[in-house]
Design an enzyme around this catalytic site. Structure first.
Site, PDB file in Angstrom:
ATOM      1  N   ILE A  16       0.837  -1.198   0.000  1.00 29.96           N
ATOM      2  CA  ILE A  16       0.000   0.000   0.000  1.00 29.96           C
ATOM      3  C   ILE A  16       0.877   1.255   0.000  1.00 29.96           C
ATOM      4  CG2 ILE A  16      -1.887   1.206   1.182  1.00 29.96           C
ATOM      5  CD1 ILE A  16      -2.699  -1.551   2.367  1.00 29.96           C
ATOM      6  N   SER A 129      -7.146  -1.650  10.583  1.00 33.40           N
ATOM      7  CA  SER A 129      -7.605  -2.833   9.842  1.00 33.40           C
ATOM      8  C   SER A 129      -8.986  -3.265  10.311  1.00 33.40           C
ATOM      9  CB  SER A 129      -6.594  -3.957  10.116  1.00 33.40           C
ATOM     10  OG  SER A 129      -7.114  -5.200   9.746  1.00 33.40           O
ATOM     11  N   TYR A 153      -2.072  -9.995  15.714  1.00 32.35           N
ATOM     12  CA  TYR A 153      -1.965  -8.915  14.720  1.00 32.35           C
ATOM     13  C   TYR A 153      -3.086  -7.901  14.931  1.00 32.35           C
ATOM     14  CZ  TYR A 153      -2.853  -6.326  10.481  1.00 32.35           C
ATOM     15  OH  TYR A 153      -3.127  -5.293   9.604  1.00 32.35           O
ATOM     16  N   LYS A 157      -3.069  -3.865  16.309  1.00 33.42           N
ATOM     17  CA  LYS A 157      -3.662  -2.703  15.624  1.00 33.42           C
ATOM     18  C   LYS A 157      -4.611  -1.975  16.565  1.00 33.42           C
ATOM     19  CE  LYS A 157      -2.116  -2.562  11.486  1.00 33.42           C
ATOM     20  NZ  LYS A 157      -1.074  -1.593  11.188  1.00 33.42           N
ATOM     21  N   ASN A 203      -2.876 -14.346   1.305  1.00 33.45           N
ATOM     22  CA  ASN A 203      -4.141 -13.671   0.970  1.00 33.45           C
ATOM     23  C   ASN A 203      -4.672 -14.146  -0.374  1.00 33.45           C
ATOM     24  OD1 ASN A 203      -2.442 -11.157   2.487  1.00 33.45           O
ATOM     25  ND2 ASN A 203      -4.444 -11.694   3.262  1.00 33.45           N
TER      26      ASN A 203
HETATM   27  P1  NAD Z   1       3.411  -4.564   3.466  1.00 34.17           P
HETATM   28  O1  NAD Z   1       4.021  -5.633   4.305  1.00 34.17           O
HETATM   29  O2  NAD Z   1       3.428  -4.733   1.995  1.00 34.17           O
HETATM   30  O3  NAD Z   1       4.078  -3.159   3.811  1.00 34.17           O
HETATM   31  C1  NAD Z   1       4.571  -2.846   5.097  1.00 34.17           C
HETATM   32  C2  NAD Z   1       5.951  -2.237   4.906  1.00 34.17           C
HETATM   33  O4  NAD Z   1       6.488  -1.920   6.207  1.00 34.17           O
HETATM   34  C3  NAD Z   1       6.938  -3.197   4.237  1.00 34.17           C
HETATM   35  O5  NAD Z   1       7.611  -2.511   3.199  1.00 34.17           O
HETATM   36  C4  NAD Z   1       7.896  -3.579   5.357  1.00 34.17           C
HETATM   37  O6  NAD Z   1       9.188  -3.846   4.879  1.00 34.17           O
HETATM   38  C5  NAD Z   1       7.842  -2.349   6.237  1.00 34.17           C
HETATM   39  N1  NAD Z   1       8.163  -2.600   7.644  1.00 34.17           N
HETATM   40  C6  NAD Z   1       7.715  -3.600   8.435  1.00 34.17           C
HETATM   41  N2  NAD Z   1       8.259  -3.484   9.659  1.00 34.17           N
HETATM   42  C7  NAD Z   1       9.044  -2.380   9.648  1.00 34.17           C
HETATM   43  C8  NAD Z   1       9.871  -1.744  10.608  1.00 34.17           C
HETATM   44  N3  NAD Z   1      10.006  -2.230  11.856  1.00 34.17           N
HETATM   45  N4  NAD Z   1      10.535  -0.628  10.248  1.00 34.17           N
HETATM   46  C9  NAD Z   1      10.431  -0.131   9.005  1.00 34.17           C
HETATM   47  N5  NAD Z   1       9.659  -0.698   8.034  1.00 34.17           N
HETATM   48  C10 NAD Z   1       8.992  -1.808   8.365  1.00 34.17           C
HETATM   49  O7  NAD Z   1       1.924  -4.347   4.001  1.00 34.17           O
HETATM   50  P2  NAD Z   1       0.733  -3.529   3.342  1.00 34.17           P
HETATM   51  O8  NAD Z   1      -0.246  -4.493   2.830  1.00 34.17           O
HETATM   52  O9  NAD Z   1       1.274  -2.478   2.458  1.00 34.17           O
HETATM   53  O10 NAD Z   1       0.112  -2.897   4.655  1.00 34.17           O
HETATM   54  C11 NAD Z   1       0.406  -1.578   5.043  1.00 34.17           C
HETATM   55  C12 NAD Z   1      -0.318  -1.279   6.341  1.00 34.17           C
HETATM   56  O11 NAD Z   1      -1.723  -1.460   6.154  1.00 34.17           O
HETATM   57  C13 NAD Z   1       0.067  -2.169   7.505  1.00 34.17           C
HETATM   58  O12 NAD Z   1       0.123  -1.381   8.670  1.00 34.17           O
HETATM   59  C14 NAD Z   1      -1.068  -3.164   7.592  1.00 34.17           C
HETATM   60  O13 NAD Z   1      -1.242  -3.631   8.916  1.00 34.17           O
HETATM   61  C15 NAD Z   1      -2.237  -2.313   7.168  1.00 34.17           C
HETATM   62  N6  NAD Z   1      -3.348  -3.066   6.584  1.00 34.17           N
HETATM   63  C16 NAD Z   1      -3.120  -3.853   5.483  1.00 34.17           C
HETATM   64  C17 NAD Z   1      -4.171  -4.568   4.931  1.00 34.17           C
HETATM   65  C18 NAD Z   1      -3.953  -5.477   3.743  1.00 34.17           C
HETATM   66  O14 NAD Z   1      -4.805  -6.337   3.492  1.00 34.17           O
HETATM   67  N7  NAD Z   1      -2.884  -5.317   2.970  1.00 34.17           N
HETATM   68  C19 NAD Z   1      -5.453  -4.478   5.493  1.00 34.17           C
HETATM   69  C20 NAD Z   1      -5.639  -3.658   6.601  1.00 34.17           C
HETATM   70  C21 NAD Z   1      -4.573  -2.953   7.137  1.00 34.17           C
HETATM   71  C1  WQD Z   2     -10.048 -13.423   1.924  1.00 37.18           C
HETATM   72  C2  WQD Z   2     -11.012 -14.576   1.784  1.00 37.18           C
HETATM   73  C3  WQD Z   2     -10.319 -16.543   2.987  1.00 37.18           C
HETATM   74  C4  WQD Z   2      -6.720 -17.334   0.696  1.00 37.18           C
HETATM   75  C5  WQD Z   2      -6.809 -10.444   5.915  1.00 37.18           C
HETATM   76  C6  WQD Z   2      -6.504 -10.077   7.336  1.00 37.18           C
HETATM   77  C7  WQD Z   2      -7.124  -8.750   7.653  1.00 37.18           C
HETATM   78  C8  WQD Z   2      -6.726  -7.697   6.634  1.00 37.18           C
HETATM   79  C9  WQD Z   2      -7.060  -8.131   5.271  1.00 37.18           C
HETATM   80  C10 WQD Z   2      -4.666  -6.684   7.382  1.00 37.18           C
HETATM   81  C11 WQD Z   2     -11.224 -15.311   3.091  1.00 37.18           C
HETATM   82  C12 WQD Z   2     -10.312 -16.788   1.501  1.00 37.18           C
HETATM   83  C13 WQD Z   2      -7.892 -16.783   1.186  1.00 37.18           C
HETATM   84  C14 WQD Z   2      -6.790 -18.577   0.010  1.00 37.18           C
HETATM   85  C15 WQD Z   2      -9.163 -18.609   0.341  1.00 37.18           C
HETATM   86  N1  WQD Z   2      -5.307  -7.484   6.634  1.00 37.18           N
HETATM   87  N2  WQD Z   2      -9.081 -17.415   1.009  1.00 37.18           N
HETATM   88  N3  WQD Z   2      -8.015 -19.162  -0.136  1.00 37.18           N
HETATM   89  O1  WQD Z   2      -8.476 -13.076   5.826  1.00 37.18           O
HETATM   90  O2  WQD Z   2     -10.250 -11.519   4.870  1.00 37.18           O
HETATM   91  O3  WQD Z   2      -8.205 -10.589   5.789  1.00 37.18           O
HETATM   92  O4  WQD Z   2      -6.406  -9.401   5.031  1.00 37.18           O
HETATM   93  O5  WQD Z   2      -5.099  -5.961   8.226  1.00 37.18           O
HETATM   94  O6  WQD Z   2      -6.665  -8.410   8.912  1.00 37.18           O
HETATM   95  O7  WQD Z   2      -7.050 -11.073   8.183  1.00 37.18           O
HETATM   96  O8  WQD Z   2      -8.062 -11.808   3.668  1.00 37.18           O
HETATM   97  O9  WQD Z   2      -7.191 -12.382   1.450  1.00 37.18           O
HETATM   98  O10 WQD Z   2      -6.561 -13.847   3.428  1.00 37.18           O
HETATM   99  O11 WQD Z   2      -8.893 -13.895   2.589  1.00 37.18           O
HETATM  100  O12 WQD Z   2     -10.237 -19.183   0.189  1.00 37.18           O
HETATM  101  O13 WQD Z   2      -5.777 -19.135  -0.411  1.00 37.18           O
HETATM  102  O14 WQD Z   2     -10.412 -15.527   0.889  1.00 37.18           O
HETATM  103  O15 WQD Z   2     -10.802 -17.664   3.671  1.00 37.18           O
HETATM  104  O16 WQD Z   2     -12.550 -15.715   3.112  1.00 37.18           O
HETATM  105  P1  WQD Z   2      -8.805 -11.850   5.099  1.00 37.18           P
HETATM  106  P2  WQD Z   2      -7.569 -12.981   2.754  1.00 37.18           P
END
Ligand code: NAD
Ligand code: WQD
Length: 351
Positions: A16, A129, A153, A157, A203
């Site tokens: 992101i 999240s 996790y 958050k 994911n």
């Molecule tokens: P990501 O792992 O791709 O990006 C996180 C980045 O932070 C990475 O580049 C990693 O190297 C860096 N990082 C981790 N620990 C660090 C540290 N101690 N110091 C410096 N850098 C560090 O994850 P993302 O999907 O881009 O997620 C970004 C944010 O959004 C996170 O806080 C995550 O919890 C939150 N979030 C993500 C999702 C999702 O589904 N991707 C959903 C909800 C919330």
């Molecule tokens: C989506 C759906 C799985 C993989 C996670 C974190 C949440 C947030 C978003 C950070 C679910 C199904 C998945 C696979 C599958 N991240 N699935 N086969 O679990 O909704 O959320 O990411 O904050 O905190 O929990 O996302 O992409 O893992 O799953 O059937 O190989 O797909 O069961 O229903 P999830 P996901």
């Protein structure tokens, strides 16, 4: 309060964060990045710069828990606001290494907050999240739904949210815009940036994309017996470009009211796993082998946002649909079968 022009992005090399870099550069902001590359690669910045046609300001390889190193970055740059993406994010890894998760996610955030405080920076956009809601029920969840995190996790958050709320209650100079993302997926439409997780994707969308490109044999669909229209679990997927756009729009709203403001980011409606498989199949034009296997422990039947609060507050809402998310995720995967593995390095990540 004037709108920020220089934004420090923690975790700016990640999924992101890297899209946020492009979006901010495209809109004229100065961008400073810190990242330790624990889940990313510095190679991403060459692509960010290629898309934006501008250089990312300075990029620092550091762990946000290293306050001395972080402080040196704030000494060097007049940071107006911070977007805090850096954290560990795997639900399953957090259950086996909870201390690491609390240390990085909570300890990292308090280190960042202390450093911001010492440098008079009081504007923060925080990545939260939907996982904080836990098993909250199947209807659309608004921000007043009680948090019930079910894994370290999600708990990390939620702890961060509470710390930020407490700071805002006691220190009126702070404004924190806390965005609870549901399921961000997709990629930049150029195909240059996308989701390239280290190891086997946990994911759905990156796993599907790797099946479609032939790197994995078939998708395991976790659970076919949920009380949903087709028996598979429902999530509220949101395009990563909409997600980062919301962060940029947030920058214009620091001046609205001090304190902590929490908003869901989702479309407000969900899609089942099989809906996503069908949409991805249409996007890539090839069959996606899958099999239905038992439910994944900890998964819930449905998680859908009530996303009306952010629309009311900022007049903003996501515009991209599931077909856009699948098209862009596939475009990235097709152009980068091995993710960022083959790309050129940025000349040097500065320290
Ligand atoms: P990501 O792992 O791709 O990006 C996180 C980045 O932070 C990475 O580049 C990693 O190297 C860096 N990082 C981790 N620990 C660090 C540290 N101690 N110091 C410096 N850098 C560090 O994850 P993302 O999907 O881009 O997620 C970004 C944010 O959004 C996170 O806080 C995550 O919890 C939150 N979030 C993500 C999702 C999702 O589904 N991707 C959903 C909800 C919330
Ligand atoms: C989506 C759906 C799985 C993989 C996670 C974190 C949440 C947030 C978003 C950070 C679910 C199904 C998945 C696979 C599958 N991240 N699935 N086969 O679990 O909704 O959320 O990411 O904050 O905190 O929990 O996302 O992409 O893992 O799953 O059937 O190989 O797909 O069961 O229903 P999830 P996901």
């Amino acid at each position: 309060m004037s709108a920020p022009t220089t934004v420090l992005i923690t975790g700016g090399a990640g999924f992101i964060g890297s899209h946020a870099c492009v979006d901010l550069l495209d809109h004229g902001y100065e961008v400073i990045v810190v990242d330790d590359y624990s889940n990313s690669t510095p190679q991403v910045f060459a692509r960010v710069e290629r898309i934006a046609g501008r250089f990312v300001g300075d990029v620092y390889e550091l762990d946000i828990r290293d306050r001395q190193a972080l402080s040196a970055v704030f000494d060097r740059h007049a940071v107006d606001a911070v977007m805090h993406f850096a954290s560990l994010k795997s639900v399953s890894a957090s259950t086996s290494t909870p201390i690491e998760y609390y240390d990085t996610n909570v300890g990292g955030m308090t280190a960042l907050l202390r450093t911001m405080h010492e440098h008079g920076v009081h504007q923060l956009v925080y990545s939260s999240s939907c996982s904080v809601y836990g098993e909250a029920g199947t209807g659309p969840l608004d921000e007043s739904t009680p948090a019930r995190p079910t894994n370290p996790y999600a708990a990390s958050k939620w702890v961060c949210e509470q710390i930020l709320a407490d700071v805002c209650r006691r220190r009126p100079e702070y404004t924190v815009l806390c965005l609870r993302y549901f399921n961000p997926v997709g990629a930049h439409p150029s195909g240059l940036l996308g989701e390239d997780p280290h190891g086997t994707p946990g994911n759905l969308m990156p796993y599907l994309a790797q099946v479609a490109i032939g790197r994995r044999e078939r998708l395991s669909v976790y659970g076919g017996d949920y009380p949903t229209h087709d028996g598979t679990a429902i999530r509220d997927y949101i395009h990563v470009m909409d997600t980062v756009e919301a962060h940029r729009v947030a920058l214009d709203h620091f001046g609205d009211a001090p304190g902590m403001h929490v908003y869901n980011l989702g479309l407000g409606h969900g899609n089942s796993v099989l809906d996503v498989v069908a949409a991805f199949t249409r996007a890539c034009g090839r069959p996606i082998p899958y099999e239905i296997v038992p439910r994944r422990p900890g998964d819930v039947a449905a998680l859908v946002a009530d996303s009306s609060a952010v629309r009311r507050a900022w007049g903003w809402g996501p515009v991209r649909d599931l077909a856009d998310m699948c098209r862009d995720a596939w475009h990235f995967q097709r152009l980068n079968p091995r993710g960022y593995a083959d790309s050129a390095r940025r000349p040097a990540a500065q320290q």
